[in-house]
Design a protein around this motif. Structure first.
Motif, PDB file in Angstrom:
ATOM      1  N   LYS A 181       3.700   9.564 -12.625  1.00 56.36           N
ATOM      2  CA  LYS A 181       3.212   8.283 -13.126  1.00 56.36           C
ATOM      3  C   LYS A 181       3.055   7.278 -11.969  1.00 56.36           C
ATOM      4  O   LYS A 181       3.483   7.536 -10.841  1.00 56.36           O
ATOM      5  CB  LYS A 181       4.187   7.717 -14.160  1.00 56.36           C
ATOM      6  CG  LYS A 181       4.513   8.676 -15.313  1.00 56.36           C
ATOM      7  CD  LYS A 181       3.408   8.719 -16.323  1.00 56.36           C
ATOM      8  CE  LYS A 181       3.678   9.716 -17.450  1.00 56.36           C
ATOM      9  NZ  LYS A 181       4.933   9.497 -18.186  1.00 56.36           N
ATOM     10  N   VAL A 182       2.463   6.137 -12.283  1.00 59.99           N
ATOM     11  CA  VAL A 182       2.282   5.054 -11.312  1.00 59.99           C
ATOM     12  C   VAL A 182       2.817   3.777 -11.952  1.00 59.99           C
ATOM     13  O   VAL A 182       2.489   3.487 -13.113  1.00 59.99           O
ATOM     14  CB  VAL A 182       0.785   4.877 -10.964  1.00 59.99           C
ATOM     15  CG1 VAL A 182       0.600   3.760  -9.938  1.00 59.99           C
ATOM     16  CG2 VAL A 182       0.189   6.188 -10.449  1.00 59.99           C
ATOM     17  N   TYR A 183       3.629   3.023 -11.222  1.00 59.75           N
ATOM     18  CA  TYR A 183       4.263   1.819 -11.774  1.00 59.75           C
ATOM     19  C   TYR A 183       3.678   0.571 -11.114  1.00 59.75           C
ATOM     20  O   TYR A 183       3.645   0.465  -9.890  1.00 59.75           O
ATOM     21  CB  TYR A 183       5.784   1.896 -11.590  1.00 59.75           C
ATOM     22  CG  TYR A 183       6.319   3.025 -12.441  1.00 59.75           C
ATOM     23  CD1 TYR A 183       6.604   2.820 -13.776  1.00 59.75           C
ATOM     24  CD2 TYR A 183       6.419   4.326 -11.933  1.00 59.75           C
ATOM     25  CE1 TYR A 183       7.005   3.865 -14.592  1.00 59.75           C
ATOM     26  CE2 TYR A 183       6.822   5.372 -12.737  1.00 59.75           C
ATOM     27  CZ  TYR A 183       7.109   5.136 -14.071  1.00 59.75           C
ATOM     28  OH  TYR A 183       7.481   6.179 -14.886  1.00 59.75           O
ATOM     29  N   ALA A 230       0.855  -1.193   0.000  1.00 59.16           N
ATOM     30  CA  ALA A 230       0.000   0.000   0.000  1.00 59.16           C
ATOM     31  C   ALA A 230       0.885   1.234   0.000  1.00 59.16           C
ATOM     32  O   ALA A 230       1.087   1.879   1.022  1.00 59.16           O
ATOM     33  CB  ALA A 230      -0.933  -0.010   1.211  1.00 59.16           C
ATOM     34  N   GLU A 231       1.437   1.547  -1.175  1.00 56.00           N
ATOM     35  CA  GLU A 231       2.240   2.767  -1.298  1.00 56.00           C
ATOM     36  C   GLU A 231       1.290   3.919  -1.612  1.00 56.00           C
ATOM     37  O   GLU A 231       0.294   3.741  -2.314  1.00 56.00           O
ATOM     38  CB  GLU A 231       3.273   2.612  -2.418  1.00 56.00           C
ATOM     39  CG  GLU A 231       4.223   1.443  -2.217  1.00 56.00           C
ATOM     40  CD  GLU A 231       5.398   1.747  -1.299  1.00 56.00           C
ATOM     41  OE1 GLU A 231       5.343   2.741  -0.539  1.00 56.00           O
ATOM     42  OE2 GLU A 231       6.377   0.981  -1.352  1.00 56.00           O
ATOM     43  N   SER A 232       1.599   5.099  -1.101  1.00 54.35           N
ATOM     44  CA  SER A 232       0.632   6.198  -1.181  1.00 54.35           C
ATOM     45  C   SER A 232       1.283   7.493  -1.632  1.00 54.35           C
ATOM     46  O   SER A 232       2.512   7.630  -1.640  1.00 54.35           O
ATOM     47  CB  SER A 232      -0.008   6.404   0.191  1.00 54.35           C
ATOM     48  OG  SER A 232       0.978   6.707   1.153  1.00 54.35           O
ATOM     49  N   ILE A 233       0.405   8.426  -1.980  1.00 50.81           N
ATOM     50  CA  ILE A 233       0.873   9.758  -2.378  1.00 50.81           C
ATOM     51  C   ILE A 233      -0.214  10.768  -2.014  1.00 50.81           C
ATOM     52  O   ILE A 233      -1.411  10.454  -2.071  1.00 50.81           O
ATOM     53  CB  ILE A 233       1.202   9.783  -3.892  1.00 50.81           C
ATOM     54  CG1 ILE A 233       1.947  11.064  -4.249  1.00 50.81           C
ATOM     55  CG2 ILE A 233      -0.059   9.593  -4.759  1.00 50.81           C
ATOM     56  CD1 ILE A 233       2.734  10.954  -5.544  1.00 50.81           C
ATOM     57  N   VAL A 234       0.223  11.973  -1.613  1.00 47.83           N
ATOM     58  CA  VAL A 234      -0.736  13.044  -1.335  1.00 47.83           C
ATOM     59  C   VAL A 234      -1.111  13.673  -2.668  1.00 47.83           C
ATOM     60  O   VAL A 234      -0.251  14.146  -3.410  1.00 47.83           O
ATOM     61  CB  VAL A 234      -0.130  14.096  -0.382  1.00 47.83           C
ATOM     62  CG1 VAL A 234      -1.146  15.217  -0.122  1.00 47.83           C
ATOM     63  CG2 VAL A 234       0.300  13.455   0.934  1.00 47.83           C
ATOM     64  N   ASN A 235      -2.398  13.654  -2.977  1.00 43.82           N
ATOM     65  CA  ASN A 235      -2.873  14.222  -4.234  1.00 43.82           C
ATOM     66  C   ASN A 235      -2.849  15.749  -4.161  1.00 43.82           C
ATOM     67  O   ASN A 235      -2.795  16.337  -3.087  1.00 43.82           O
ATOM     68  CB  ASN A 235      -4.300  13.715  -4.503  1.00 43.82           C
ATOM     69  CG  ASN A 235      -4.739  13.954  -5.918  1.00 43.82           C
ATOM     70  OD1 ASN A 235      -3.922  13.892  -6.841  1.00 43.82           O
ATOM     71  ND2 ASN A 235      -6.014  14.255  -6.110  1.00 43.82           N
ATOM     72  N   LYS A 236      -2.965  16.397  -5.324  1.00 39.56           N
ATOM     73  CA  LYS A 236      -2.885  17.861  -5.338  1.00 39.56           C
ATOM     74  C   LYS A 236      -4.018  18.516  -4.559  1.00 39.56           C
ATOM     75  O   LYS A 236      -3.869  19.642  -4.100  1.00 39.56           O
ATOM     76  CB  LYS A 236      -2.813  18.379  -6.778  1.00 39.56           C
ATOM     77  CG  LYS A 236      -3.903  17.913  -7.705  1.00 39.56           C
ATOM     78  CD  LYS A 236      -3.563  18.286  -9.152  1.00 39.56           C
ATOM     79  CE  LYS A 236      -4.631  17.777 -10.109  1.00 39.56           C
ATOM     80  NZ  LYS A 236      -4.269  18.015 -11.518  1.00 39.56           N
ATOM     81  N   ASP A 237      -5.141  17.811  -4.374  1.00 36.03           N
ATOM     82  CA  ASP A 237      -6.236  18.381  -3.580  1.00 36.03           C
ATOM     83  C   ASP A 237      -6.148  17.999  -2.099  1.00 36.03           C
ATOM     84  O   ASP A 237      -7.052  18.305  -1.325  1.00 36.03           O
ATOM     85  CB  ASP A 237      -7.591  17.961  -4.164  1.00 36.03           C
ATOM     86  CG  ASP A 237      -7.803  16.445  -4.128  1.00 36.03           C
ATOM     87  OD1 ASP A 237      -6.965  15.724  -3.545  1.00 36.03           O
ATOM     88  OD2 ASP A 237      -8.817  15.975  -4.687  1.00 36.03           O
ATOM     89  N   PRO A 255       3.311   4.927  -6.791  1.00 30.66           N
ATOM     90  CA  PRO A 255       3.141   6.254  -7.383  1.00 30.66           C
ATOM     91  C   PRO A 255       4.469   7.015  -7.328  1.00 30.66           C
ATOM     92  O   PRO A 255       5.197   6.919  -6.346  1.00 30.66           O
ATOM     93  CB  PRO A 255       2.093   6.909  -6.480  1.00 30.66           C
ATOM     94  CG  PRO A 255       2.187   6.204  -5.172  1.00 30.66           C
ATOM     95  CD  PRO A 255       2.697   4.819  -5.446  1.00 30.66           C
ATOM     96  N   ASN A 256       4.756   7.732  -8.397  1.00 34.72           N
ATOM     97  CA  ASN A 256       6.012   8.479  -8.492  1.00 34.72           C
ATOM     98  C   ASN A 256       5.668   9.967  -8.502  1.00 34.72           C
ATOM     99  O   ASN A 256       5.144  10.487  -9.494  1.00 34.72           O
ATOM    100  CB  ASN A 256       6.735   8.063  -9.779  1.00 34.72           C
ATOM    101  CG  ASN A 256       8.069   8.760  -9.962  1.00 34.72           C
ATOM    102  OD1 ASN A 256       8.319   9.825  -9.386  1.00 34.72           O
ATOM    103  ND2 ASN A 256       8.934   8.163 -10.764  1.00 34.72           N
ATOM    104  N   GLY A 257       5.951  10.636  -7.397  1.00 32.89           N
ATOM    105  CA  GLY A 257       5.594  12.045  -7.263  1.00 32.89           C
ATOM    106  C   GLY A 257       6.413  12.964  -8.149  1.00 32.89           C
ATOM    107  O   GLY A 257       6.038  14.119  -8.360  1.00 32.89           O
TER     108      GLY A 257
END
Ligand code: FEO
Ligand code: CA
Ligand code: CA
Ligand code: CA
Length: 661
Positions: A461-463, A347-354, A455-457
């Motif tokens: 992109k997302v791999y 469960a890799e995560s990223i903070v979205n722009k919103d 996800p690659n900030g």
């Protein structure tokens, strides 16, 4: 093999997994053990004994070379490691690969010395567990030289752990039943480790006095939260509330959230359950979809909760994403049911722009799915406490990939589309408990074993690592799973619409089809700048460094498939060098490469060497199945009194500096 004759000799994992079930036959180490050893007095499980595959068409017979365009060289400047197989690890020249934590190493001042001939559950609870998988780093005060290392302990290999367990009976290798103490050691060797580490004079050290050090095991009390919490289908004799569960099992990869909690993904849970349910039991179809019970572990011999005939709801309490507040050793880990129940890889995560947080989730089974979870609330960087229950509310989506390179994320929301009472979904609880069935009804795309998704900030992109699927037939090939009998796996690159990670549409392309590019029939697509050391099969885990560059670790490269061990490869994704790969680190014989993880300053790469010395029969340097008394390697100690020990390795550049420039 009984179900088909593959073109290529498949890995031992594949070979051991010979049952013709599509959805409930994910290979586990338990299956491997069953394939290799006969067992005496073992509780009968549902798994048929299957043999290691006989030799099939060797790769060496296939020698035609595909025409490939000239492409740019690797953007990574390190000197590549030579691919191969031997008893130890190898790292690129100019780097140190130091053993940081071995199975049995003490994590607390009072931890007993590791004595493999007299291991106890009580000792194991104070020591580093077995088969390290996910490695995460949580900086303390923002430091890249002082932090918490969080490590999953996915499963146990009793034939490598316990002396006297494997015996030769009339020339046949036989595994004796485990004693209760050995089973208790297994439970204590599962779960996770949280341990303070510090870099002193360029070398990492474990801080045994660390106030936050903690072992989480298959016995640790946990809270069940989210839509399924308290549901009747989760209630047991020991827990009539359906909100408390003991332990987490088969924690494969995971993640560290933006708010600094530790995520442990429960993957192959089916192996721990034994017993039978009547065919008309209400949970029978649910469990069949997950391959429950497989019965490869012997825990049900001593604990009724792992016997589904005695505790039929217990498996509904496993298969979740577990969140642990590593900053407070007294908090109860939480099973976050909103993220669904399946064979969670990570469960890799990223903070979205919103401000919402997006978690990417793979379900590691042939023909299963790629998911993501978008939190309802937004991440608050100024108030850690405000983020602590973000994982209880949000939307779970499953991916459908179209042939034209577009894709959709389909919401798994009760009452929408077919996810209704009529189809047996009384509420969102039923949807998260039977996530796979809900995704089936939505028409999600059946993938070639989704593993880690990153996800690659940096490049947006997302791999997606798709490790292999030798059961895909020519008729089942589609754009996003482009090879039949996919023995070597591939990597998909997703671009979410408008760079919005919470988007419900996006586009995709194949970054890389894996395998030996010098063999035309394999159909691999590494760039022509990739050397004979640089290609790999079976991508499994991955990470991006602070510059957004992709690093891939593998599971299943071995003498018979690829003539090399697993390892860590640096893979270019940008410009002329795209799809160029270089070998940076390789593991000892029998091992799988887990991790990798970079510190925020990129000066350390942590990797986890899992199940070293497992197998050995297909390596000419050993030529027989390895077990405690007769090991293909005694890595990392090479001490005749010590068994092989899964370990976390810290890689640094000699003289300091970033790992890769
Ligand atoms: Fe634990 Fe998907 O490998
Ligand atoms: Ca990862
Ligand atoms: Ca793995
Ligand atoms: Ca794997």
């Amino acid at each position: 093999m009984t179900d088909q004759t593959p073109i290529f000799k498949t890995s031992q994992l594949e070979a051991a997994d010979a049952e013709p079930r599509n959805h409930s036959a994910n290979p586990t180490m338990g299956e491997l053990i069953i394939a290799r050893f006969s067992r005496r007095g073992f509780l009968a499980g549902s798994l048929a004994v299957s043999a290691i595959a006989a030799t099939v068409s060797p790769l060496a017979l296939l020698s035609a070379r595909p025409a490939r365009a000239q492409e740019g060289g690797s953007a990574f400047s390190f000197t590549e490691v030579e691919a191969g197989i031997d008893e130890t690890h190898h790292v690129a020249e100019g780097y140190d690969a130091d053993i940081l934590l071995r199975w049995g190493d003490g994590l607390f001042p009072d931890a007993p010395e590791f004595d493999p001939t007299a291991q106890t559950a009580a000792a194991q609870e104070r020591q580093f567990g077995y088969n390290n998988d996910y490695v995460g780093y949580i900086p303390l005060e923002g430091s890249s030289e002082h932090g918490l290392l969080v490590v999953n302990h996915e499963y146990t290999n009793p034939h490598l752990m316990f002396p006297g367990l494997v015996t030769l009976v009339e020339g046949e290798m036989t595994m004796n039943p485990l004693t209760k103490e050995q089973v208790d050691v297994e439970l204590a060797a599962h779960g996770g480790t949280i341990v303070e580490i510090r870099k002193v004079d360029g070398k990492w050290q474990v801080v045994k006095e660390g106030a936050l050090n903690r072992r989480i095991t298959a016995n640790t009390e946990m809270e069940i939260t989210g839509p399924a919490a308290g549901h009747d289908r989760l209630k047991t004799n020991a827990d009539p509330t359906g909100t408390r569960v003991f332990g987490t099992i088969n924690n494969c990869a995971g993640g560290v959230t933006p708010w600094g909690t530790y995520i442990m993904a429960e993957e192959n849970i089916h192996g721990y359950f034994s017993g039978e349910l009547p065919a008309d039991h209400p949970e029978a179809a649910n469990y069949d979809r997950l391959g429950i019970p497989e019965g490869s572990y012997e825990w049900a011999n001593f604990y009724d909760r792992f016997d589904i005939s005695k505790e039929p709801n217990e498996p509904n309490r496993f298969g979740y994403i577990v969140e642990v507040d590593a900053m407070d050793p007294n908090t109860m880990p939480k099973k976050r049911t909103a993220l669904g129940r399946f064979k969670h890889e990570g469960a890799e995560s990223i903070v979205n722009k919103d401000g919402r947080v997006v978690f990417y989730l793979g379900d590691d089974e042939r023909f299963d799915y790629v998911y993501k979870f978008v939190t309802a609330g937004s991440y608050n960087p100024d108030d850690r406490a405000a983020n602590m229950d973000l994982l209880d509310e949000g939307t779970l989506y499953v991916a459908r990939f179209a042939e034209d390179g577009s894709m959709e994320w389909l919401p798994l929301v009760h009452g929408e589309g077919p996810l209704t009472e009529e189809n047996g979904f009384g509420s969102q609880a039923d949807i998260v408990i039977e996530t796979r069935r809900a995704a089936d009804l939505l028409g999600a795309t059946k993938m070639d074993r989704p593993e880690d998704i990153q996800p690659n900030g940096v490049n947006g992109k997302v791999y997606v690592m798709l490790t292999n699927n030798t059961r895909r037939t020519a008729e089942q090939v589609d754009g996003v799973n482009p090879r039949a009998e996919n023995a070597f796996g591939h990597i998909i690159e997703i671009a979410e619409a408008d760079g919005d990670f919470a988007a419900t549409t996006g586009t995709w392309e194949v970054l890389l089809k894996c395998g030996d590019p010098s063999i035309a029939e394999v159909g691999a697509t590494f760039s022509s700048a990739t050397t004979e050391n640089g290609w790999f099969g079976m991508p499994d885990n991955c990470a991006v460094d602070s510059l957004g560059r992709l690093w891939v670790s593998t599971d299943g490269n071995n003498p018979s498939d690829t003539g090399r061990t697993d390892g860590l490869w640096a893979v270019d994704t940008e410009g002329d060098a795209r799809a160029t790969s270089k070998l940076f680190f390789r593991v000892p014989v029998g091992a799988e490469m887990c991790g990798p993880l970079f510190t925020p300053d990129d000066e350390t790469a942590f990797v986890a060497v899992q199940h070293p010395a497992d197998g050995g029969d297909d390596w000419e340097g050993f030529g027989r199945v390895s077990y405690y008394e007769d090991l293909s390697t005694r890595w990392p100690d090479f001490n005749p009194d010590m068994p092989v020990r899964p370990s976390v390795v810290a890689i640094t550049r000699q003289g300091g500096g970033k790992i890769a420039v």
